[in-house]
Motif scaffolding. Structure first.
Motif, PDB file in Angstrom:
ATOM      1  N   GLN A  17       0.833  -1.199   0.000  1.00  0.00           N
ATOM      2  CA  GLN A  17       0.000   0.000   0.000  1.00  0.00           C
ATOM      3  C   GLN A  17       0.873   1.256   0.000  1.00  0.00           C
ATOM      4  O   GLN A  17       0.574   2.233  -0.692  1.00  0.00           O
ATOM      5  CB  GLN A  17      -0.918  -0.013   1.214  1.00  0.00           C
ATOM      6  CG  GLN A  17      -1.941   1.079   1.222  1.00  0.00           C
ATOM      7  CD  GLN A  17      -2.878   0.972   2.405  1.00  0.00           C
ATOM      8  OE1 GLN A  17      -2.704   0.141   3.285  1.00  0.00           O
ATOM      9  NE2 GLN A  17      -3.873   1.829   2.446  1.00  0.00           N
ATOM     10  N   GLY A  18       1.959   1.238   0.748  1.00  0.00           N
ATOM     11  CA  GLY A  18       2.878   2.369   0.771  1.00  0.00           C
ATOM     12  C   GLY A  18       3.565   2.573  -0.566  1.00  0.00           C
ATOM     13  O   GLY A  18       3.764   3.706  -1.006  1.00  0.00           O
ATOM     14  N   LEU A  23       4.523   5.714  -5.280  1.00  0.00           N
ATOM     15  CA  LEU A  23       4.810   5.727  -6.712  1.00  0.00           C
ATOM     16  C   LEU A  23       3.663   6.285  -7.554  1.00  0.00           C
ATOM     17  O   LEU A  23       3.891   6.901  -8.596  1.00  0.00           O
ATOM     18  CB  LEU A  23       5.155   4.317  -7.190  1.00  0.00           C
ATOM     19  CG  LEU A  23       6.406   3.696  -6.556  1.00  0.00           C
ATOM     20  CD1 LEU A  23       6.571   2.269  -7.025  1.00  0.00           C
ATOM     21  CD2 LEU A  23       7.632   4.524  -6.883  1.00  0.00           C
ATOM     22  N   PHE A  24       2.433   6.050  -7.121  1.00  0.00           N
ATOM     23  CA  PHE A  24       1.261   6.467  -7.883  1.00  0.00           C
ATOM     24  C   PHE A  24       0.270   7.205  -6.976  1.00  0.00           C
ATOM     25  O   PHE A  24      -0.837   6.709  -6.725  1.00  0.00           O
ATOM     26  CB  PHE A  24       0.577   5.250  -8.514  1.00  0.00           C
ATOM     27  CG  PHE A  24       1.499   4.351  -9.279  1.00  0.00           C
ATOM     28  CD1 PHE A  24       2.030   4.748 -10.490  1.00  0.00           C
ATOM     29  CD2 PHE A  24       1.854   3.120  -8.766  1.00  0.00           C
ATOM     30  CE1 PHE A  24       2.890   3.925 -11.190  1.00  0.00           C
ATOM     31  CE2 PHE A  24       2.713   2.287  -9.453  1.00  0.00           C
ATOM     32  CZ  PHE A  24       3.237   2.688 -10.674  1.00  0.00           C
ATOM     33  N   PRO A  25       0.620   8.385  -6.485  1.00  0.00           N
ATOM     34  CA  PRO A  25      -0.275   9.062  -5.528  1.00  0.00           C
ATOM     35  C   PRO A  25      -1.609   9.481  -6.144  1.00  0.00           C
ATOM     36  O   PRO A  25      -2.623   9.497  -5.452  1.00  0.00           O
ATOM     37  CB  PRO A  25       0.535  10.279  -5.074  1.00  0.00           C
ATOM     38  CG  PRO A  25       1.544  10.499  -6.128  1.00  0.00           C
ATOM     39  CD  PRO A  25       1.830   9.153  -6.726  1.00  0.00           C
ATOM     40  N   LYS A  49      -5.666  18.703  -4.237  1.00  0.00           N
ATOM     41  CA  LYS A  49      -4.710  19.792  -4.427  1.00  0.00           C
ATOM     42  C   LYS A  49      -3.309  19.202  -4.530  1.00  0.00           C
ATOM     43  O   LYS A  49      -3.052  18.090  -4.051  1.00  0.00           O
ATOM     44  CB  LYS A  49      -4.781  20.760  -3.243  1.00  0.00           C
ATOM     45  CG  LYS A  49      -6.098  21.507  -3.165  1.00  0.00           C
ATOM     46  CD  LYS A  49      -6.081  22.476  -2.008  1.00  0.00           C
ATOM     47  CE  LYS A  49      -7.387  23.253  -1.964  1.00  0.00           C
ATOM     48  NZ  LYS A  49      -7.409  24.217  -0.871  1.00  0.00           N
ATOM     49  N   PRO A  50      -2.387  19.910  -5.170  1.00  0.00           N
ATOM     50  CA  PRO A  50      -1.012  19.409  -5.287  1.00  0.00           C
ATOM     51  C   PRO A  50      -0.362  19.097  -3.930  1.00  0.00           C
ATOM     52  O   PRO A  50       0.400  18.144  -3.803  1.00  0.00           O
ATOM     53  CB  PRO A  50      -0.272  20.540  -6.000  1.00  0.00           C
ATOM     54  CG  PRO A  50      -1.330  21.272  -6.757  1.00  0.00           C
ATOM     55  CD  PRO A  50      -2.567  21.157  -5.921  1.00  0.00           C
ATOM     56  N   ALA A  51      -0.696  19.875  -2.915  1.00  0.00           N
ATOM     57  CA  ALA A  51      -0.140  19.627  -1.585  1.00  0.00           C
ATOM     58  C   ALA A  51      -0.608  18.271  -1.046  1.00  0.00           C
ATOM     59  O   ALA A  51       0.164  17.545  -0.403  1.00  0.00           O
ATOM     60  CB  ALA A  51      -0.536  20.737  -0.623  1.00  0.00           C
ATOM     61  N   TYR A  52      -1.867  17.921  -1.309  1.00  0.00           N
ATOM     62  CA  TYR A  52      -2.387  16.631  -0.854  1.00  0.00           C
ATOM     63  C   TYR A  52      -1.649  15.482  -1.531  1.00  0.00           C
ATOM     64  O   TYR A  52      -1.310  14.488  -0.893  1.00  0.00           O
ATOM     65  CB  TYR A  52      -3.891  16.534  -1.136  1.00  0.00           C
ATOM     66  CG  TYR A  52      -4.475  15.192  -0.798  1.00  0.00           C
ATOM     67  CD1 TYR A  52      -4.695  14.823   0.521  1.00  0.00           C
ATOM     68  CD2 TYR A  52      -4.793  14.277  -1.800  1.00  0.00           C
ATOM     69  CE1 TYR A  52      -5.218  13.592   0.842  1.00  0.00           C
ATOM     70  CE2 TYR A  52      -5.319  13.040  -1.488  1.00  0.00           C
ATOM     71  CZ  TYR A  52      -5.527  12.701  -0.162  1.00  0.00           C
ATOM     72  OH  TYR A  52      -6.037  11.475   0.145  1.00  0.00           O
ATOM     73  N   VAL A  53      -1.382  15.629  -2.817  1.00  0.00           N
ATOM     74  CA  VAL A  53      -0.673  14.587  -3.555  1.00  0.00           C
ATOM     75  C   VAL A  53       0.741  14.417  -2.987  1.00  0.00           C
ATOM     76  O   VAL A  53       1.212  13.298  -2.800  1.00  0.00           O
ATOM     77  CB  VAL A  53      -0.646  14.904  -5.066  1.00  0.00           C
ATOM     78  CG1 VAL A  53       0.208  13.913  -5.822  1.00  0.00           C
ATOM     79  CG2 VAL A  53      -2.062  14.927  -5.623  1.00  0.00           C
ATOM     80  N   ARG A  54       1.422  15.528  -2.674  1.00  0.00           N
ATOM     81  CA  ARG A  54       2.759  15.456  -2.069  1.00  0.00           C
ATOM     82  C   ARG A  54       2.700  14.792  -0.704  1.00  0.00           C
ATOM     83  O   ARG A  54       3.549  13.966  -0.354  1.00  0.00           O
ATOM     84  CB  ARG A  54       3.371  16.850  -1.941  1.00  0.00           C
ATOM     85  CG  ARG A  54       3.858  17.429  -3.249  1.00  0.00           C
ATOM     86  CD  ARG A  54       4.700  18.673  -3.035  1.00  0.00           C
ATOM     87  NE  ARG A  54       4.039  19.675  -2.210  1.00  0.00           N
ATOM     88  CZ  ARG A  54       3.269  20.660  -2.668  1.00  0.00           C
ATOM     89  NH1 ARG A  54       3.041  20.761  -3.973  1.00  0.00           N
ATOM     90  NH2 ARG A  54       2.726  21.537  -1.855  1.00  0.00           N
ATOM     91  N   ARG A  57       2.220  11.086  -1.082  1.00  0.00           N
ATOM     92  CA  ARG A  57       3.484  10.454  -1.465  1.00  0.00           C
ATOM     93  C   ARG A  57       4.391  10.303  -0.238  1.00  0.00           C
ATOM     94  O   ARG A  57       5.017   9.266  -0.036  1.00  0.00           O
ATOM     95  CB  ARG A  57       4.174  11.250  -2.551  1.00  0.00           C
ATOM     96  CG  ARG A  57       5.493  10.637  -2.965  1.00  0.00           C
ATOM     97  CD  ARG A  57       6.053  11.279  -4.191  1.00  0.00           C
ATOM     98  NE  ARG A  57       5.302  10.727  -5.321  1.00  0.00           N
ATOM     99  CZ  ARG A  57       5.111  11.351  -6.463  1.00  0.00           C
ATOM    100  NH1 ARG A  57       5.598  12.541  -6.662  1.00  0.00           N
ATOM    101  NH2 ARG A  57       4.440  10.781  -7.433  1.00  0.00           N
ATOM    102  N   ALA A  58       4.459  11.329   0.597  1.00  0.00           N
ATOM    103  CA  ALA A  58       5.289  11.276   1.801  1.00  0.00           C
ATOM    104  C   ALA A  58       4.794  10.205   2.766  1.00  0.00           C
ATOM    105  O   ALA A  58       5.600   9.470   3.364  1.00  0.00           O
ATOM    106  CB  ALA A  58       5.313  12.638   2.491  1.00  0.00           C
ATOM    107  N   ILE A  59       3.495  10.082   2.906  1.00  0.00           N
ATOM    108  CA  ILE A  59       2.933   9.029   3.764  1.00  0.00           C
ATOM    109  C   ILE A  59       3.291   7.660   3.207  1.00  0.00           C
ATOM    110  O   ILE A  59       3.636   6.739   3.956  1.00  0.00           O
ATOM    111  CB  ILE A  59       1.403   9.202   3.888  1.00  0.00           C
ATOM    112  CG1 ILE A  59       1.090  10.421   4.746  1.00  0.00           C
ATOM    113  CG2 ILE A  59       0.745   7.957   4.463  1.00  0.00           C
ATOM    114  CD1 ILE A  59      -0.365  10.821   4.758  1.00  0.00           C
ATOM    115  N   GLY A  60       3.235   7.509   1.894  1.00  0.00           N
ATOM    116  CA  GLY A  60       3.599   6.238   1.270  1.00  0.00           C
ATOM    117  C   GLY A  60       5.050   5.879   1.530  1.00  0.00           C
ATOM    118  O   GLY A  60       5.372   4.725   1.842  1.00  0.00           O
ATOM    119  N   VAL A  61       5.942   6.865   1.429  1.00  0.00           N
ATOM    120  CA  VAL A  61       7.363   6.615   1.702  1.00  0.00           C
ATOM    121  C   VAL A  61       7.548   6.196   3.161  1.00  0.00           C
ATOM    122  O   VAL A  61       8.309   5.274   3.468  1.00  0.00           O
ATOM    123  CB  VAL A  61       8.208   7.861   1.360  1.00  0.00           C
ATOM    124  CG1 VAL A  61       9.625   7.733   1.878  1.00  0.00           C
ATOM    125  CG2 VAL A  61       8.203   8.104  -0.140  1.00  0.00           C
ATOM    126  N   GLY A  62       6.834   6.849   4.058  1.00  0.00           N
ATOM    127  CA  GLY A  62       6.905   6.485   5.471  1.00  0.00           C
ATOM    128  C   GLY A  62       6.392   5.073   5.723  1.00  0.00           C
ATOM    129  O   GLY A  62       6.970   4.329   6.534  1.00  0.00           O
TER     130      GLY A  62
END
Length: 91
Positions: A17-18, A23-25, A49-54, A57-62
């Motif tokens: 899931q991460g 990779l595909f937010p 919004k672009p901030a949500y997508v970022r 992605r950060a949550i996925g990396v975590g």
């Protein structure tokens, strides 16, 4: 299924899931929008919004980092258990 296998299965699920979120937010965002749409009206009109997508992605990396660390610790724990059982058997 024993506890160790359940823990490993849950960790692998979080890892996958991460990876998807990292990779595909946008795909992950569409999935969340679909799930929200089951309970709310006009959810299809939501646009991330672009901030949500970022942030997604950060949550996925975590999630990948946390799940990967857990898998490594589980493997070290298993090898330690195997070595201690082998030492006890030889004595």
């Amino acid at each position: 299924m024993n506890k160790q296998k359940c823990n490993t299965a849950g960790t692998v699920f979080v890892l996958v899931q991460g990876l998807v979120a990292a990779l595909f937010p946008r795909s992950s965002s569409r999935f969340v929008k679909k799930m929200i749409g089951m309970n709310f009206e006009n959810a299809a009109e939501l646009k991330p919004k672009p901030a949500y997508v970022r942030q997604l992605r950060a949550i996925g990396v975590g999630m990948v980092a946390a799940a990967g660390t857990d898998l490594l610790l589980q493997s070290v724990e298993n090898t330690d258990d195997d070595e201690s059982q082998t030492d006890e058997d030889t004595e």
